[in-house]
Design a protein around this motif. Sequence first.
Motif, PDB file in Angstrom:
ATOM      1  N   VAL A 133      37.923  52.862  59.640  1.00  0.00           N
ATOM      2  CA  VAL A 133      38.562  52.620  59.381  1.00  0.00           C
ATOM      3  C   VAL A 133      37.623  50.799  60.968  1.00  0.00           C
ATOM      4  CG1 VAL A 133      40.503  50.557  59.849  1.00  0.00           C
ATOM      5  CG2 VAL A 133      40.786  52.522  59.185  1.00  0.00           C
ATOM      6  N   THR A 134      36.554  49.764  59.620  1.00  0.00           N
ATOM      7  CA  THR A 134      36.411  48.719  60.777  1.00  0.00           C
ATOM      8  C   THR A 134      37.286  47.648  60.618  1.00  0.00           C
ATOM      9  OG1 THR A 134      34.025  49.824  59.970  1.00  0.00           O
ATOM     10  CG2 THR A 134      34.206  47.364  61.067  1.00  0.00           C
ATOM     11  N   VAL A 135      37.593  46.517  61.821  1.00  0.00           N
ATOM     12  CA  VAL A 135      37.765  45.865  62.017  1.00  0.00           C
ATOM     13  C   VAL A 135      36.740  44.814  62.298  1.00  0.00           C
ATOM     14  CG1 VAL A 135      39.559  44.341  63.412  1.00  0.00           C
ATOM     15  CG2 VAL A 135      39.562  46.240  62.751  1.00  0.00           C
ATOM     16  N   ILE A 136      36.639  43.715  61.398  1.00  0.00           N
ATOM     17  CA  ILE A 136      35.374  42.944  61.910  1.00  0.00           C
ATOM     18  C   ILE A 136      36.091  41.367  62.001  1.00  0.00           C
ATOM     19  CG2 ILE A 136      35.542  42.049  59.402  1.00  0.00           C
ATOM     20  CD1 ILE A 136      32.768  41.595  60.264  1.00  0.00           C
ATOM     21  N   THR A 137      35.398  40.966  63.818  1.00  0.00           N
ATOM     22  CA  THR A 137      35.641  39.371  63.566  1.00  0.00           C
ATOM     23  C   THR A 137      35.372  38.188  64.599  1.00  0.00           C
ATOM     24  OG1 THR A 137      38.415  38.770  65.454  1.00  0.00           O
ATOM     25  CG2 THR A 137      37.201  40.734  65.581  1.00  0.00           C
ATOM     26  N   GLY A 138      36.106  37.015  64.658  1.00  0.00           N
ATOM     27  CA  GLY A 138      35.266  36.160  65.151  1.00  0.00           C
ATOM     28  C   GLY A 138      34.943  36.015  66.620  1.00  0.00           C
ATOM     29  N   GLN A 139      36.217  36.625  66.934  1.00  0.00           N
ATOM     30  CA  GLN A 139      36.338  36.496  68.986  1.00  0.00           C
ATOM     31  C   GLN A 139      36.864  37.907  68.848  1.00  0.00           C
ATOM     32  OE1 GLN A 139      40.107  34.082  68.347  1.00  0.00           O
ATOM     33  NE2 GLN A 139      39.135  32.549  69.858  1.00  0.00           N
ATOM     34  N   SER A 140      35.787  37.904  70.740  1.00  0.00           N
ATOM     35  CA  SER A 140      36.296  39.450  70.889  1.00  0.00           C
ATOM     36  C   SER A 140      37.913  39.039  71.954  1.00  0.00           C
ATOM     37  CB  SER A 140      34.971  39.374  71.938  1.00  0.00           C
ATOM     38  OG  SER A 140      35.184  38.169  73.111  1.00  0.00           O
ATOM     39  N   SER A 141      38.125  40.427  72.642  1.00  0.00           N
ATOM     40  CA  SER A 141      39.718  40.078  73.216  1.00  0.00           C
ATOM     41  C   SER A 141      39.597  39.361  74.194  1.00  0.00           C
ATOM     42  CB  SER A 141      39.720  41.573  73.682  1.00  0.00           C
ATOM     43  OG  SER A 141      38.746  42.289  74.434  1.00  0.00           O
ATOM     44  N   MET A 142      38.482  39.295  74.726  1.00  0.00           N
ATOM     45  CA  MET A 142      38.330  37.917  76.190  1.00  0.00           C
ATOM     46  C   MET A 142      38.001  36.768  75.229  1.00  0.00           C
ATOM     47  SD  MET A 142      38.650  37.591  78.980  1.00  0.00           S
ATOM     48  CE  MET A 142      38.115  39.023  79.761  1.00  0.00           C
ATOM     49  N   GLU A 143      37.674  36.396  74.378  1.00  0.00           N
ATOM     50  CA  GLU A 143      38.199  35.560  73.715  1.00  0.00           C
ATOM     51  C   GLU A 143      39.405  34.727  73.228  1.00  0.00           C
ATOM     52  OE1 GLU A 143      32.763  34.511  71.669  1.00  0.00           O
ATOM     53  OE2 GLU A 143      34.969  35.523  70.650  1.00  0.00           O
ATOM     54  N   ILE A 144      39.861  35.844  72.981  1.00  0.00           N
ATOM     55  CA  ILE A 144      41.424  35.504  72.511  1.00  0.00           C
ATOM     56  C   ILE A 144      42.081  35.627  73.932  1.00  0.00           C
ATOM     57  CG2 ILE A 144      43.581  37.171  71.268  1.00  0.00           C
ATOM     58  CD1 ILE A 144      41.595  38.715  69.836  1.00  0.00           C
ATOM     59  N   ARG A 145      42.024  36.347  74.453  1.00  0.00           N
ATOM     60  CA  ARG A 145      43.030  35.634  75.981  1.00  0.00           C
ATOM     61  C   ARG A 145      42.490  34.626  76.345  1.00  0.00           C
ATOM     62  NH1 ARG A 145      45.227  41.166  76.877  1.00  0.00           N
ATOM     63  NH2 ARG A 145      43.677  42.205  76.282  1.00  0.00           N
ATOM     64  N   THR A 146      41.778  34.609  76.332  1.00  0.00           N
ATOM     65  CA  THR A 146      41.292  32.867  76.731  1.00  0.00           C
ATOM     66  C   THR A 146      41.624  31.337  75.682  1.00  0.00           C
ATOM     67  OG1 THR A 146      38.580  32.864  76.644  1.00  0.00           O
ATOM     68  CG2 THR A 146      40.054  33.498  79.241  1.00  0.00           C
ATOM     69  N   GLY A 147      41.489  31.631  74.381  1.00  0.00           N
ATOM     70  CA  GLY A 147      41.536  30.938  73.418  1.00  0.00           C
ATOM     71  C   GLY A 147      42.750  29.520  73.630  1.00  0.00           C
ATOM     72  N   LYS A 148      43.330  29.447  72.579  1.00  0.00           N
ATOM     73  CA  LYS A 148      43.928  28.677  72.629  1.00  0.00           C
ATOM     74  C   LYS A 148      45.451  29.068  71.972  1.00  0.00           C
ATOM     75  CE  LYS A 148      41.515  23.968  71.085  1.00  0.00           C
ATOM     76  NZ  LYS A 148      41.111  23.413  69.932  1.00  0.00           N
ATOM     77  N   PRO A 149      46.528  28.840  72.657  1.00  0.00           N
ATOM     78  CA  PRO A 149      47.560  28.986  71.549  1.00  0.00           C
ATOM     79  C   PRO A 149      48.006  29.311  70.711  1.00  0.00           C
ATOM     80  CG  PRO A 149      48.536  26.852  73.131  1.00  0.00           C
ATOM     81  CD  PRO A 149      47.171  27.216  72.472  1.00  0.00           C
ATOM     82  N   SER A 150      48.539  29.739  69.971  1.00  0.00           N
ATOM     83  CA  SER A 150      49.344  29.726  68.175  1.00  0.00           C
ATOM     84  C   SER A 150      51.004  29.660  68.932  1.00  0.00           C
ATOM     85  CB  SER A 150      49.096  30.903  67.376  1.00  0.00           C
ATOM     86  OG  SER A 150      49.275  31.925  67.893  1.00  0.00           O
ATOM     87  N   VAL A 151      51.151  29.618  67.337  1.00  0.00           N
ATOM     88  CA  VAL A 151      53.034  29.471  66.648  1.00  0.00           C
ATOM     89  C   VAL A 151      53.435  30.773  67.537  1.00  0.00           C
ATOM     90  CG1 VAL A 151      54.937  29.529  66.114  1.00  0.00           C
ATOM     91  CG2 VAL A 151      53.099  27.141  65.772  1.00  0.00           C
ATOM     92  N   SER A 152      54.586  30.733  68.839  1.00  0.00           N
ATOM     93  CA  SER A 152      54.756  32.093  69.511  1.00  0.00           C
ATOM     94  C   SER A 152      56.034  32.776  68.449  1.00  0.00           C
ATOM     95  CB  SER A 152      55.353  31.784  70.441  1.00  0.00           C
ATOM     96  OG  SER A 152      54.665  31.101  70.952  1.00  0.00           O
ATOM     97  N   GLN A 153      56.095  33.957  67.689  1.00  0.00           N
ATOM     98  CA  GLN A 153      56.790  34.550  67.080  1.00  0.00           C
ATOM     99  C   GLN A 153      58.014  35.616  67.693  1.00  0.00           C
ATOM    100  OE1 GLN A 153      57.499  33.550  63.541  1.00  0.00           O
ATOM    101  NE2 GLN A 153      55.542  32.525  64.028  1.00  0.00           N
ATOM    102  N   PHE A 154      58.889  35.879  67.196  1.00  0.00           N
ATOM    103  CA  PHE A 154      59.696  36.870  66.943  1.00  0.00           C
ATOM    104  C   PHE A 154      58.983  38.132  66.619  1.00  0.00           C
ATOM    105  CE2 PHE A 154      63.268  33.978  67.011  1.00  0.00           C
ATOM    106  CZ  PHE A 154      63.832  33.744  67.904  1.00  0.00           C
ATOM    107  N   THR A 155      59.511  39.303  67.655  1.00  0.00           N
ATOM    108  CA  THR A 155      59.595  40.832  67.078  1.00  0.00           C
ATOM    109  C   THR A 155      60.630  40.678  67.246  1.00  0.00           C
ATOM    110  OG1 THR A 155      56.533  41.017  68.587  1.00  0.00           O
ATOM    111  CG2 THR A 155      57.815  43.229  66.974  1.00  0.00           C
ATOM    112  N   PHE A 156      61.203  40.990  65.681  1.00  0.00           N
ATOM    113  CA  PHE A 156      62.964  41.897  65.438  1.00  0.00           C
ATOM    114  C   PHE A 156      63.276  43.296  65.700  1.00  0.00           C
ATOM    115  CE2 PHE A 156      62.061  37.469  63.000  1.00  0.00           C
ATOM    116  CZ  PHE A 156      63.090  36.583  63.747  1.00  0.00           C
ATOM    117  N   PRO A 157      64.037  43.818  66.198  1.00  0.00           N
ATOM    118  CA  PRO A 157      63.968  45.670  66.170  1.00  0.00           C
ATOM    119  C   PRO A 157      63.167  45.722  65.372  1.00  0.00           C
ATOM    120  CG  PRO A 157      66.304  43.768  66.678  1.00  0.00           C
ATOM    121  CD  PRO A 157      65.385  42.500  65.905  1.00  0.00           C
ATOM    122  N   THR A 158      63.631  45.767  64.071  1.00  0.00           N
ATOM    123  CA  THR A 158      63.043  46.473  62.594  1.00  0.00           C
ATOM    124  C   THR A 158      61.661  46.889  63.010  1.00  0.00           C
ATOM    125  OG1 THR A 158      64.817  46.865  61.716  1.00  0.00           O
ATOM    126  CG2 THR A 158      62.045  46.797  60.931  1.00  0.00           C
TER     127      THR A 158
END
Length: 421
Positions: free
Chosen positions: A27-52
Amino acid sequence: MRKILIVGAGHAGLHLAHGLLTEGYDVTVITGQSSMEIRTGKPSVSQFTFPTALNYEREHNLDLWSALSPQIRNQRVHLYPAGDEAVRTFTGRTGEGNDYSVSVDRRVKMADWLEYFEDRGGKVVIHGVTVTDLDYFSRMFELIIVAVGHGELGQLFDYDESRFSGARPRSIAQAQIYDVWPWDDDDENIGWAASAADAGNIIFLPILTQEGPCHNLLMVDKRGGPMDAWPDRPGPEEQLRRMKDLLRQYAPEYFERVKDAVLADGRHSTLVEDLTPQVRNPVGVLPSGGRVLGMADVVVTMDPYVGQSWNNSTRCAKAYLESIIEHGDREFDEEFLVRTFDRFWEFGLHNQLWSEMNSTLWDGGDLPSYFYDLLDAARDFSEVGDRWIQGWDYPPDFGTWLLDPDRALQFVAEVRARSGA
């Protein structure tokens, strides 16, 4: 070992990537942002992680934050009729037994998942991707799954008019805040959700961010509605001030809790954006004729008030993983791609119907008449309140009662009979 490329390091793509890695795929994941760029970026709409969904994450050792996150075991719903009518409210359990929901800031969750994927031996490429790139990659990988829907990649997936979608434009404003007051004897980690006839919808929940636990305040309204108060895209402090003013007018219980609130991070605690929910054709055609498969938010979005984005993502990742494993060594042809999406759509359709009900709840000026019986029962009987709240975890259950007036009233009658009321 079959080679699979996932484009995008979002919730659905990374969940699937980890699952495929566990099953022995290359498996290869290609993304425009590194993990550090994700951490220091803008927020997105926050979501629940429901029990299931949380339990699905645990199957792949992806629940990395439950010990640190506020554990949301109860949720309270407020419905504000038009004018001066009293607010109607009820509370229910988010899960059965000891189950609970959590909410983790995307910047924490996705960055941690991306780093963990690489630590486990997954391949990560940090680079932007064009349609031309996908054409080239189609000769290197047996299956390409697109898990990012903006820009030219999103244009690969046409609107699908054959599937139901409540496509109503929505205005969204969000703030992450400290110094929230408790309410009566409520658990401090309770989630709140409201719908106001004279305005829009609100979700107010405890969340884990990079700065630690705080509260997330989300407002959703139709375009041009009273809670669409952001045409000038105000700065963070001004946005929070306007959000408080709106709550004072339309949801006073919420205002009392946030009247002294301050932003968790002055620079990156707020967002304003527009969204039009939609359903797209899941199969994208490349210039060379190759096929790619879209997943989760790329092809199915809904009103953010129902908090289903990550629920959708998790269910989609699970459905895709199961389809890929069952397919064995056969070619990933278009029939497989369509069948794989259909497997997820069995869940996704019910999410659309649940979203549609919430988006149109007050369209007649008042609640549907049978809703008042439901609200009284949800207030009086935990069995009704719990089922209502736990339906957010599994929206297909709403189709068996809440969305059908006759079935809903029958269920309430059965509960009352069992209680002797």
